[in-house]
Write an enzyme that holds these catalytic residues in place. Structure first.
Site, PDB file in Angstrom:
ATOM      1  N   VAL A 242       0.868  -1.174   0.000  1.00 56.68           N
ATOM      2  CA  VAL A 242       0.000   0.000   0.000  1.00 56.68           C
ATOM      3  C   VAL A 242       0.898   1.215   0.000  1.00 56.68           C
ATOM      4  O   VAL A 242       1.795   1.318   0.832  1.00 56.68           O
ATOM      5  CB  VAL A 242      -0.900   0.042   1.254  1.00 56.68           C
ATOM      6  N   GLU A 507      -9.612  20.145 -32.282  1.00 59.74           N
ATOM      7  CA  GLU A 507      -8.531  19.864 -31.330  1.00 59.74           C
ATOM      8  C   GLU A 507      -7.435  20.919 -31.425  1.00 59.74           C
ATOM      9  O   GLU A 507      -6.848  21.305 -30.413  1.00 59.74           O
ATOM     10  CB  GLU A 507      -7.952  18.466 -31.563  1.00 59.74           C
TER      11      GLU A 507
HETATM   12  N1  LIG Z   1      -2.649   3.154  -2.196  1.00 57.23           N
HETATM   13  C1  LIG Z   1      -2.567   2.106  -3.013  1.00 57.23           C
HETATM   14  N2  LIG Z   1      -1.387   1.462  -3.154  1.00 57.23           N
HETATM   15  C2  LIG Z   1      -1.300   0.408  -3.986  1.00 57.23           C
HETATM   16  N3  LIG Z   1      -2.316  -0.086  -4.698  1.00 57.23           N
HETATM   17  C3  LIG Z   1      -3.511   0.519  -4.602  1.00 57.23           C
HETATM   18  C4  LIG Z   1      -3.693   1.646  -3.761  1.00 57.23           C
HETATM   19  N4  LIG Z   1      -4.967   2.031  -3.839  1.00 57.23           N
HETATM   20  C5  LIG Z   1      -5.571   1.205  -4.686  1.00 57.23           C
HETATM   21  N5  LIG Z   1      -4.716   0.290  -5.168  1.00 57.23           N
HETATM   22  C6  LIG Z   1      -5.032  -0.763  -6.130  1.00 57.23           C
HETATM   23  O1  LIG Z   1      -6.404  -0.646  -6.457  1.00 57.23           O
HETATM   24  C7  LIG Z   1      -7.116  -1.793  -6.079  1.00 57.23           C
HETATM   25  C8  LIG Z   1      -8.464  -1.414  -5.481  1.00 57.23           C
HETATM   26  O2  LIG Z   1      -8.290  -0.747  -4.266  1.00 57.23           O
HETATM   27  P1  LIG Z   1      -9.289  -0.899  -3.058  1.00 57.23           P
HETATM   28  O3  LIG Z   1     -10.067  -2.131  -3.197  1.00 57.23           O
HETATM   29  O4  LIG Z   1      -8.520  -0.741  -1.813  1.00 57.23           O
HETATM   30  O5  LIG Z   1     -10.218   0.352  -3.297  1.00 57.23           O
HETATM   31  P2  LIG Z   1     -11.236   1.000  -2.289  1.00 57.23           P
HETATM   32  O6  LIG Z   1     -10.655   2.261  -1.798  1.00 57.23           O
HETATM   33  O7  LIG Z   1     -11.628  -0.002  -1.281  1.00 57.23           O
HETATM   34  O8  LIG Z   1     -12.418   1.334  -3.265  1.00 57.23           O
HETATM   35  P3  LIG Z   1     -13.981   1.250  -2.990  1.00 57.23           P
HETATM   36  O9  LIG Z   1     -14.327   2.465  -2.254  1.00 57.23           O
HETATM   37  O10 LIG Z   1     -14.536   1.243  -4.355  1.00 57.23           O
HETATM   38  O11 LIG Z   1     -14.234   0.001  -2.237  1.00 57.23           O
HETATM   39  C9  LIG Z   1      -6.226  -2.502  -5.094  1.00 57.23           C
HETATM   40  O12 LIG Z   1      -6.418  -3.873  -5.151  1.00 57.23           O
HETATM   41  C10 LIG Z   1      -4.829  -2.122  -5.548  1.00 57.23           C
HETATM   42  O13 LIG Z   1      -4.378  -2.967  -6.569  1.00 57.23           O
END
Ligand SMILES: Nc1ncnc2c1ncn2[C@@H]1O[C@H](COP(=O)(O)OP(=O)(O)OP(=O)(O)O)[C@@H](O)[C@H]1O
Ligand SMILES: [Mg+2]
Length: 719
Positions: A242, A507
């Site tokens: 993360v 454009e």
């Molecule tokens: N800060 C981050 N670092 C690395 N990867 C990320 C990060 N944020 C999102 N991703 C990528 O995006 C994918 C989806 O993120 P996530 O499921 O945490 O979203 P969310 O914030 O829970 O969205 P939602 O509100 O739609 O549930 C993750 O599996 C990861 O691959």
């Protein structure tokens, strides 16, 4: 006032249909469902191991061994049941085949009765007669039987037969009447049994299924049980996966530290917060952060989804909430994560249609449970949502969710770190350095969320694979970004030369207007290759900017209008292609006047604009104000239009040059523009280094504060 401005990699599209925001689809990975009963089944194999050692011992703990059989394991259960059914069938088959043999009345009289081998007859259920042979005289093994129409006829026939055979008095066969269960009763019960079995099966398969391992058969009665899963060391997402939300990460680490080392805080008289709610736009890593916590926290992590509380049965929601917290307390200290909490946390008292009151009851139960346990219980509740605005205020108050952690779209440094995470597993060209590439890509993707970045990296790999490339090159990444922003390139969509010319001038209008307006975003690329989302597009690099002045907004509006103005100047006619531009301009104008108080006549007021898809029943201002707003908006757009018109009329030759080059090459980048128009008269930033200049460091600050150095370890405190 600070306001969040969604500057998703501004692109202007020329399109003939109403198109939505240039928002790429989320590449959300389905979270792996942990298999139920996994922990139980591990014991099954070892059960037989100790079997050889002395019979006594084996007998004495047969019960423990029985318990070790993985009854919860679906496959095991299926094998067991099928084996049982098979052997029962086989057993019945042999039993009936050996024992009984059907004969006719005639056979009976000729072969048995006349020979005097019959001992007695048994009339069973008034339908069959079983012939029992005298001991030692049986001509066949087992017994024989025959059907009778009715008892009366049978008796008469027997009488006649015996008279004919000359069997008299004492020698006459005794007839016994018995009733026996012959299976027909069971057979008649079969449909009922099947229906009940089916019902139980569907109930178990339904919402209540997949529940906690080890709970065994619950059937109908387990709907009130929570569907939460307790995770221990089975998640392989770590905190290093993360990135770009260091602050949020710190907060969460601190929660883990609360559980591990409460003394560190209690010694200072601090109370341990009960919960935190993660909010933010989709795809910014809320769920991911929770997963990483589960993967690293070294405390039990219970996860449940907000929607799992809602069921068609009344009362299930609150019951599940209760059960969930019972489970949490049993596992304390632990973390309880409720994803998408808005499913249950919606504001109460908004019209009572159907399921609404059930949802309110569930929410009430949640409120009670969160208040109900004291800080010593050591359960931390985390929740994730992207609609904090519709959550009930009571849920959000300190004492329940003490902290609200906002995870916004990552800034440029954050994006670079996220790129580093997602570049890790990719096989890059040897000339590419991951760190440098990550920075370069971060500069090219303003407004992208974590999920978008994950998508770009994956698309790049897919594109490379499509071209049978051994490694992924920078070009693949650029194509991936274009694809994520603009949609799929349509090679087959043939534009009429006339239309193509219009698109090129449109454009070119945007590009030239932007070039000569100070506050417009620097241009990255103009293309007139049709893509999924439009006929052509211009991609800009907006600054990471959180405050805009009136002048900046006006410049942006003018640049957006550049396309239509150019069409008007060159062809004296306008097309439908500017619809997306006009929508943006209108939105911006309304926002300036209604929300940002940037208009003298309307004054320093701010009203909420309706969001997309929301129903507006009543405007928060009077009719007179509405009329004033409308006329001011029109005037503002008009001013912008005139200004753009003047600018592009003056730069008509430049627009023409760019348009012709576009028609020839289809794609122009910044270097082409410099070649055609000379250096842009304003300084601009376009590289990572320029963007992060003056922000203190080149990379994200990922250092941990002193108190959190050993956040997931239990410390020995000396007293
Ligand atoms: N800060 C981050 N670092 C690395 N990867 C990320 C990060 N944020 C999102 N991703 C990528 O995006 C994918 C989806 O993120 P996530 O499921 O945490 O979203 P969310 O914030 O829970 O969205 P939602 O509100 O739609 O549930 C993750 O599996 C990861 O691959
Ligand atoms: Mg999520």
């Amino acid at each position: 006032m600070l306001y969040a401005h969604q500057n998703f990699c501004e692109i202007s599209l020329i399109s003939s249909s109403a198109l939505s925001e240039a928002k790429p689809a989320n590449a959300q990975k389905a979270s792996g469902r942990s298999s139920g009963g996994g922990s139980d089944s591990s014991g099954g194999g070892s059960a037989g191991g100790g079997g050889r050692r002395g019979g006594r011992k084996e007998d004495s703990n047969w019960w423990t061994r029985l318990q070790k059989i993985p009854w919860d394991d679906k496959e095991f259960r299926m094998y067991f049941l099928s084996a049982a059914a098979f052997w029962t069938t086989v057993g019945y088959y042999f039993f009936f085949r050996n024992a009984a043999q059907e004969v006719t009345w005639k056979d009976f009289v000729n072969s048995y009765l006349s020979k005097g081998v019959v001992d007695r007859l048994e009339v069973i259920n008034k339908r069959y007669v079983k012939v029992i042979f005298s001991p030692g005289k049986a001509p066949v093994s087992g017994y024989v039987w025959f059907n009778i129409g009715s008892v009366d006829t049978f008796e008469r026939n027997l009488e006649t037969a015996q008279v004919e055979l000359g069997i008299e008095g004492e020698n006459r066969l005794p007839v016994v009447y018995t009733s026996e269960s012959d299976g027909s009763f069971l057979l008649s019960m079969l449909p009922t049994v099947l229906i009940i079995a089916f019902l139980l099966f569907t109930l178990r398969r339904g919402p209540a299924a997949g529940g906690r391992p080890g709970r065994g058969m619950g059937g109908l009665f387990s709907v009130g049980e929570t569907t939460a899963k307790v995770l221990r060391d089975e998640i392989d997402v770590k905190f290093k996966d993360v990135a770009g939300c260091e602050e949020a990460k710190l907060e969460i680490m601190e929660f883990v530290n609360f559980l591990k080392n409460p003394k560190q805080y209690q010694d200072l008289g601090a109370k341990i917060p009960k919960g935190a709610i993660l909010t933010g736009p989709p795809g910014t890593g809320k769920t991911l952060l929770a997963k990483a916590t589960a993967g690293e926290a070294n405390v039990p992590f219970i996860t449940v989804n907000g929607s799992e509380f809602l069921e068609m049965f009344v009362g299930v929601g609150p019951a599940r909430v209760r059960d969930l917290f019972v489970l949490a307390r049993k596992n304390a200290p632990c973390i309880l994560f409720i994803d998408e909490i808005d499913a249950v946390g919606r504001k109460r008292g908004r019209g009572n249609f159907g399921g609404q009151s059930e949802q309110e009851n569930t929410l009430n139960q949640l409120l009670v449970e969160m208040d109900g346990f004291n800080t010593a219980t050591n359960v931390v509740v985390l929740a994730g949502t992207n609609r904090p605005d519709i959550l009930d205020p009571a849920l959000m108050r300190p004492g329940r969710f003490d902290r609200q952690i906002y995870i916004g779209p990552p800034d440029i440094k954050g994006r670079a770190s996220i790129f580093k995470v997602h570049l890790r597993p990719l096989k890059l060209d040897s000339s590419l350095d991951k760190g440098t590439l990550a920075r370069k890509m971060a500069a090219l993707t303003p407004g992208f969320s974590g999920a978008d970045i994950a998508n770009v990296c994956n698309e790049a790999a897919l594109i490379a694979a499509r071209h049978l490339s051994d490694t992924i090159t920078q070009k693949h990444f650029e194509q991936a970004i274009e694809r994520v922003i603009g949609g799929l390139e349509k090679k087959t969509q043939v534009l009429q030369p006339e239309e193509k010319k219009t698109v090129a001038y449109h454009e070119a209008g945007h590009a030239v207007a932007g070039w000569y307006l100070e506050h417009a975003d620097p241009l990255l690329k103009v293309s007139i290759i049709p893509r999924g989302k439009g006929l052509g597009y211009a991609q800009y690099l907006p600054k990471e900017q959180y405050l805009y002045t009136k002048e900046q907004l006006l410049d942006r509006m003018c640049m957006t209008l550049g396309g239509r103005v150019s069409e008007e100047i060159f062809f004296s006619r306008i097309t439908t292609g500017a619809q997306d531009d006009l929508r943006k301009v209108t939105q911006s104008a309304y926002a300036q006047i209604v929300q940002f108080g940037m208009n003298d006549k309307v004054g320093q007021v701010s009203f909420d604009l309706p969001r997309q898809g929301e129903m507006v029943l009543e405007k928060p201002y009077s009719e007179a104000t509405a009329r004033l707003i409308d006329s001011e908006v029109r005037q503002l757009i008009n001013t912008a239009y005139q200004r753009t018109h003047a600018l592009l009329s003056e730069k008509k030759a430049e627009v023409e040059k760019v348009a012709l080059r576009l028609l020839e090459k289809e794609v122009l980048d910044k270097n082409d523009m410099v070649e055609l128009l000379g250096q842009r008269p304003f300084a601009e930033k376009s590289t990572y280094e320029e963007f992060v200049e003056g922000t203190g460091s080149m990379d994200e600050d990922t250092s941990l504060p002193e108190g959190l150095k050993d956040w997931n370890k239990e410390l020995e405190f000396l007293f």
